[in-house]
Structure formats: C-alpha cells, structure tokens
Design a protein around this motif. Structure first.
Motif, PDB file in Angstrom:
ATOM      1  N   ILE A   1       0.846  -1.203   0.000  1.00  0.00           N
ATOM      2  CA  ILE A   1       0.000   0.000   0.000  1.00  0.00           C
ATOM      3  C   ILE A   1       0.876   1.247   0.000  1.00  0.00           C
ATOM      4  O   ILE A   1       0.599   2.225  -0.699  1.00  0.00           O
ATOM      5  CB  ILE A   1      -0.954   0.006   1.217  1.00  0.00           C
ATOM      6  CG1 ILE A   1      -1.885  -1.198   1.166  1.00  0.00           C
ATOM      7  CG2 ILE A   1      -1.780   1.294   1.229  1.00  0.00           C
ATOM      8  CD1 ILE A   1      -2.725  -1.400   2.420  1.00  0.00           C
ATOM      9  N   ALA A   2       1.977   1.195   0.778  1.00  0.00           N
ATOM     10  CA  ALA A   2       2.891   2.349   0.821  1.00  0.00           C
ATOM     11  C   ALA A   2       3.461   2.623  -0.573  1.00  0.00           C
ATOM     12  O   ALA A   2       3.625   3.778  -0.968  1.00  0.00           O
ATOM     13  CB  ALA A   2       4.004   2.104   1.830  1.00  0.00           C
ATOM     14  N   ALA A   3       3.733   1.547  -1.321  1.00  0.00           N
ATOM     15  CA  ALA A   3       4.251   1.734  -2.686  1.00  0.00           C
ATOM     16  C   ALA A   3       3.209   2.469  -3.538  1.00  0.00           C
ATOM     17  O   ALA A   3       3.524   3.424  -4.257  1.00  0.00           O
ATOM     18  CB  ALA A   3       4.589   0.378  -3.300  1.00  0.00           C
ATOM     19  N   TYR A   4       1.950   2.051  -3.427  1.00  0.00           N
ATOM     20  CA  TYR A   4       0.881   2.718  -4.185  1.00  0.00           C
ATOM     21  C   TYR A   4       0.757   4.186  -3.776  1.00  0.00           C
ATOM     22  O   TYR A   4       0.727   5.085  -4.626  1.00  0.00           O
ATOM     23  CB  TYR A   4      -0.445   1.976  -3.976  1.00  0.00           C
ATOM     24  CG  TYR A   4      -1.657   2.787  -4.381  1.00  0.00           C
ATOM     25  CD1 TYR A   4      -1.820   3.225  -5.698  1.00  0.00           C
ATOM     26  CD2 TYR A   4      -2.638   3.135  -3.443  1.00  0.00           C
ATOM     27  CE1 TYR A   4      -2.925   3.990  -6.073  1.00  0.00           C
ATOM     28  CE2 TYR A   4      -3.732   3.900  -3.805  1.00  0.00           C
ATOM     29  CZ  TYR A   4      -3.876   4.324  -5.113  1.00  0.00           C
ATOM     30  OH  TYR A   4      -4.961   5.085  -5.463  1.00  0.00           O
ATOM     31  N   LEU A   5       0.719   4.426  -2.475  1.00  0.00           N
ATOM     32  CA  LEU A   5       0.529   5.809  -2.005  1.00  0.00           C
ATOM     33  C   LEU A   5       1.718   6.702  -2.370  1.00  0.00           C
ATOM     34  O   LEU A   5       1.563   7.908  -2.540  1.00  0.00           O
ATOM     35  CB  LEU A   5       0.270   5.829  -0.493  1.00  0.00           C
ATOM     36  CG  LEU A   5      -1.070   5.211  -0.066  1.00  0.00           C
ATOM     37  CD1 LEU A   5      -1.209   5.227   1.446  1.00  0.00           C
ATOM     38  CD2 LEU A   5      -2.246   5.933  -0.714  1.00  0.00           C
ATOM     39  N   THR A   6       2.888   6.094  -2.490  1.00  0.00           N
ATOM     40  CA  THR A   6       4.062   6.867  -2.912  1.00  0.00           C
ATOM     41  C   THR A   6       3.856   7.419  -4.326  1.00  0.00           C
ATOM     42  O   THR A   6       4.262   8.545  -4.628  1.00  0.00           O
ATOM     43  CB  THR A   6       5.328   5.974  -2.841  1.00  0.00           C
ATOM     44  OG1 THR A   6       5.494   5.557  -1.482  1.00  0.00           O
ATOM     45  CG2 THR A   6       6.570   6.727  -3.273  1.00  0.00           C
ATOM     46  N   THR A   7       3.186   6.638  -5.159  1.00  0.00           N
ATOM     47  CA  THR A   7       2.935   7.129  -6.527  1.00  0.00           C
ATOM     48  C   THR A   7       1.969   8.314  -6.519  1.00  0.00           C
ATOM     49  O   THR A   7       2.028   9.166  -7.395  1.00  0.00           O
ATOM     50  CB  THR A   7       2.375   6.021  -7.454  1.00  0.00           C
ATOM     51  OG1 THR A   7       1.068   5.650  -7.009  1.00  0.00           O
ATOM     52  CG2 THR A   7       3.280   4.807  -7.499  1.00  0.00           C
TER      53      THR A   7
END
Ligand code: HEC
Length: 144
Positions: A82-88
C-alpha cells in the motif's frame, strides 16, 4: 514466540505514544525514539517509509474529531505494498514499482472508507493522501 514480540512491540509503542501525546505539544514523540523519522526524512525513500510507518503504527498527531489512524489494520507485507501505491500519489517512484497495482487494490479494500476515492480524504476528518508534502511529513520537517 519472536513473532508475537514483533506484533506486540509496535502496538505497545503506539499505546505509549497515544497516552503521552495529549499532555504536551513538545516535539518529543515517544514513538520517534524507535522510529527513523528524523533520519528517514533525509533519505530518498523517506515518503514511502513515513507512509509505511503510519500504516504499521497508526498515527494521532492531528487529533481529528474522527479519532486516530488505527495501527495494524493490514499485514506488514500488505502495508509495504500500500505504501508503494501511495508513494505514486506523491508523484514519486516507489522502491518496488511491481507492488503498486496490488497496493492499490489493498488500499481500496482497507483504507478507502476513511481516506476516500483516490486517497483524497475528507477535510478536517481524514487527511488527503495526495497532498504534497503529506501533512505528517510537513509537521516532522518543521520539527527538525
Ligand atoms: C478509521 C479511519 C481510518 C482508516 C481505516 C485508515 N486511516 Fe489513515 N488516517 C486516519 C486519520 C484520522 C489520520 C490522521 C492521523 C493523525 O492525526 O495523525 C490518518 C492518517 C494517515 C496517513 C498520514 C497522512 C498525512 O498527511 O501525514 C497515512 C499515510 C494514512 N493514514 C494511510 C492509511 C492507509 C494506507 C490505510 C489503510 C491500510 C488507512 N490510512 C486507514 C484515518 C484512517
């Protein structure tokens, strides 16, 4: 046995942070002594790390009427994705771009109820996760 500690420690830290927080507005956050916030703000993946920590440990630095951000609503691996997605959403490249798609699905399964479609939040209640910088990061930066 080790696993139990891995689960309990962050919960304990969160509880301590939660109990200690309302009494003072000083920048001494009990949870911060174990986190890498001050260092991580200078590293390349600081945003992703911050988001990951919030998902893992929860957060209550803004005292919204809607209550704190709950800790441990997803597994560690899910939190990373999820952190990877939110980073985008921050216009940044995550450490593992291959996690983004799954992270997005997990976000819609676990977080959208509070943070709304596309992470846009609700003013005064749930922070906008597309805001740059994220509110918590802005706050941490102003303390260091
Ligand atoms: C019960 C409602 C609720 C749920 C569910 C929830 N959040 Fe939150 N979230 C909040 C609140 C409230 C805050 C503000 C916390 C504070 O005061 O520090 C927050 C803060 C955050 C922040 C920090 C934002 C900033 O601007 O610094 C991130 C990142 C975040 N949430 C991600 C998530 C993710 C990812 C999920 C799903 C795993 C999730 N949240 C689920 C209510 C929620």
């Amino acid at each position: 046995m080790k696993k139990i500690w891995l689960l309990l420690l962050p919960i304990a830290l969160f509880v301590i942070a939660y109990l200690a927080k309302p009494k003072s507005t000083a920048p001494t956050q009990p949870a911060a002594s174990h986190s890498s916030h001050s260092l991580s703000l200078k590293c390349a993946n600081c945003v992703e790390e911050y988001i990951f920590e919030v998902i893992q440990k929860g957060s209550n630095i803004f005292h919204y009427p809607s209550g704190p951000m709950p800790a441990h609503t997803v597994s560690t691996q899910e939190a990373k994705k999820i952190a990877a997605y939110l980073t985008t959403l921050q216009g940044l490249e995550p450490s593992h771009p291959e996690w983004v798609q799954e992270g997005k699905v997990l976000f819609y399964g676990n977080c959208v109820g509070c943070h709304s479609n596309g992470g846009r939040g609700k003013p005064g209640y749930f922070p906008d996760l597309t805001r740059r910088p994220l509110l918590g990061i802005q706050k941490l930066r102003s303390q260091h």
